[in-house]
Scaffold this active site. Structure first.
Site, PDB file in Angstrom:
ATOM      1  CE1 TYR A  33      -3.849   2.356   0.673  1.00 30.46           C
ATOM      2  CE2 TYR A  33      -2.048   3.347   2.472  1.00 30.46           C
ATOM      3  CZ  TYR A  33      -3.801   3.368   1.837  1.00 30.46           C
ATOM      4  OH  TYR A  33      -4.640   4.191   2.081  1.00 30.46           O
ATOM      5  CE  LYS A  37      -2.492   6.459  -0.145  1.00 26.83           C
ATOM      6  NZ  LYS A  37      -2.859   7.575   0.843  1.00 26.83           N
ATOM      7  CG  ASN A  62      -4.704   7.203   9.262  1.00 29.38           C
ATOM      8  OD1 ASN A  62      -3.857   7.695   9.180  1.00 29.38           O
ATOM      9  ND2 ASN A  62      -5.026   5.729   9.201  1.00 29.38           N
TER      10      ASN A  62
HETATM   11  C1  UD1 Z   1      -3.028   2.357   5.717  1.00 35.22           C
HETATM   12  C2  UD1 Z   1      -4.502   1.585   4.792  1.00 35.22           C
HETATM   13  C3  UD1 Z   1      -4.047  -0.331   4.966  1.00 35.22           C
HETATM   14  C4  UD1 Z   1      -2.764  -0.126   4.862  1.00 35.22           C
HETATM   15  C5  UD1 Z   1      -1.816   0.153   5.520  1.00 35.22           C
HETATM   16  C6  UD1 Z   1      -0.327   0.093   5.142  1.00 35.22           C
HETATM   17  C7  UD1 Z   1      -6.469   3.248   4.722  1.00 35.22           C
HETATM   18  C8  UD1 Z   1      -7.878   2.709   5.439  1.00 35.22           C
HETATM   19  N1  UD1 Z   1      -6.305   1.671   5.360  1.00 35.22           N
HETATM   20  O1  UD1 Z   1      -3.571   1.671   6.951  1.00 35.22           O
HETATM   21  O2  UD1 Z   1      -5.027  -0.984   4.264  1.00 35.22           O
HETATM   22  O3  UD1 Z   1      -2.499  -1.983   4.937  1.00 35.22           O
HETATM   23  O4  UD1 Z   1      -2.135   1.945   5.681  1.00 35.22           O
HETATM   24  O5  UD1 Z   1      -0.040   0.826   6.092  1.00 35.22           O
HETATM   25  O6  UD1 Z   1      -6.037   3.244   4.149  1.00 35.22           O
HETATM   26  N2  UD1 Z   1      -7.071  -0.953  13.145  1.00 35.22           N
HETATM   27  C9  UD1 Z   1      -8.111  -1.566  14.602  1.00 35.22           C
HETATM   28  N3  UD1 Z   1      -9.007  -2.455  14.838  1.00 35.22           N
HETATM   29  C10 UD1 Z   1      -9.904  -2.386  12.689  1.00 35.22           C
HETATM   30  C11 UD1 Z   1      -8.699  -2.353  11.981  1.00 35.22           C
HETATM   31  C12 UD1 Z   1      -7.767  -0.898  12.540  1.00 35.22           C
HETATM   32  O7  UD1 Z   1      -8.060  -1.600  16.022  1.00 35.22           O
HETATM   33  O8  UD1 Z   1     -10.260  -3.175  13.216  1.00 35.22           O
HETATM   34  C13 UD1 Z   1      -6.078  -0.094  13.734  1.00 35.22           C
HETATM   35  C14 UD1 Z   1      -4.813  -0.892  12.869  1.00 35.22           C
HETATM   36  O9  UD1 Z   1      -4.346  -2.158  12.943  1.00 35.22           O
HETATM   37  C15 UD1 Z   1      -3.982   0.489  12.804  1.00 35.22           C
HETATM   38  C16 UD1 Z   1      -5.424   1.791  13.134  1.00 35.22           C
HETATM   39  O10 UD1 Z   1      -5.836   0.902  13.402  1.00 35.22           O
HETATM   40  O11 UD1 Z   1      -3.265   0.764  13.809  1.00 35.22           O
HETATM   41  C17 UD1 Z   1      -5.341   2.619  11.379  1.00 35.22           C
HETATM   42  O12 UD1 Z   1      -5.775   1.469  10.693  1.00 35.22           O
HETATM   43  P1  UD1 Z   1      -6.419   2.350   9.650  1.00 35.22           P
HETATM   44  O13 UD1 Z   1      -7.240   3.316   9.323  1.00 35.22           O
HETATM   45  O14 UD1 Z   1      -6.517   0.961   7.660  1.00 35.22           O
HETATM   46  O15 UD1 Z   1      -5.074   3.146   8.469  1.00 35.22           O
HETATM   47  P2  UD1 Z   1      -3.537   2.906   7.900  1.00 35.22           P
HETATM   48  O16 UD1 Z   1      -3.023   1.503   9.470  1.00 35.22           O
HETATM   49  O17 UD1 Z   1      -3.136   4.521   8.144  1.00 35.22           O
END
Ligand code: UD1
Length: 202
Positions: A33, A37, A62
């Site tokens: 991902y 980018k 985010n």
């Molecule tokens: C973004 C991408 C993701 C990619 C990642 C690579 C988006 C929305 N997400 O994730 O597809 O794999 O970069 O670095 O574009 N989390 C929870 N519970 C949940 C889901 C997520 O705790 O049910 C946590 C994740 O472990 C993470 C955090 O929330 O630590 C944020 O997740 P997300 O919103 O997907 O953002 P990115 O981590 O930036």
């Protein structure tokens, strides 16, 4: 696997402190991902060099806010948590909840895009679009649960997503200085509004 999610210093093994990075730090994409980018930026800058055009690359952090798509893993954790809460289920927080992200409100992102597009002096290079105030994922889950239904306290379930980066936040100062924009929606306000905001069907 032992529940210690903070990456130690790869050289001395000591604990590390996460700091906001700037755009001039060398990029090191750790997953597909992130690599795609960065590839988009490379394509745009190559085009700019060929056509002698300035290129402004905005690095959204985010993004959250009304009309996030619901019920899709591609929407970001705020909408995943909200979809769960709307279904009467407590949000599942991965790792120990201490991972940090910069949650930036969609209104502030849109304002940043407008400022970059309408700026008299064109930007050239990459600019972080962020609130400048990183939060933990547990903060987001707790704030949303409190706003929707405090009985649905977040469940910290451990585990991790493959390729995830523990702390992702960066300084938005370059954007602020170049285009004069500043975030206007504080985290608490944005999250409590999100609790009652419509989500769109993806
Ligand atoms: C973004 C991408 C993701 C990619 C990642 C690579 C988006 C929305 N997400 O994730 O597809 O794999 O970069 O670095 O574009 N989390 C929870 N519970 C949940 C889901 C997520 O705790 O049910 C946590 C994740 O472990 C993470 C955090 O929330 O630590 C944020 O997740 P997300 O919103 O997907 O953002 P990115 O981590 O930036």
């Amino acid at each position: 696997e032992d529940g210690n999610y903070e990456p130690p210093c790869p050289v001395c093994g000591e604990s590390l402190e996460a700091v906001a990075i700037t755009e001039d730090v060398a990029c090191d994409p750790r997953n597909v991902y992130a690599a795609t980018k960065l590839h988009q930026e490379h394509l745009a800058f190559a085009f700019g060099a060929e056509h002698r055009s300035d290129v402004t690359a905005l690095r959204f952090h985010n993004v959250y806010g009304p009309r996030m798509p619901q019920l899709t893993p591609y929407a970001g954790v705020a909408s995943i948590f909200l979809s769960a809460l709307a279904a009467g289920v407590a949000p599942n927080v991965f790792e120990d909840g201490g991972q940090t992200r910069d949650f930036v409100h969609v209104i502030d992102v849109a304002a940043s895009v407008c400022a970059a597009l309408t700026s008299e002096a064109p930007g050239n290079g990459a600019y972080n679009v962020a609130s400048g105030e990183p939060r933990t994922v547990l903060d987001m889950a707790t704030a949303l649960a409190n706003a929707v239904d405090p009985a649905l306290a977040p469940a910290v379930v451990g585990g991790w997503r493959e390729g995830d980066v523990r702390h992702v936040f960066a300084s938005p100062k370059r954007l602020w200085d170049a285009f004069g924009c500043r975030p206007t929606v504080p985290f608490d306000v944005g999250v409590s509004e999100l609790a009652t905001a419509p989500l769109r069907v993806a």
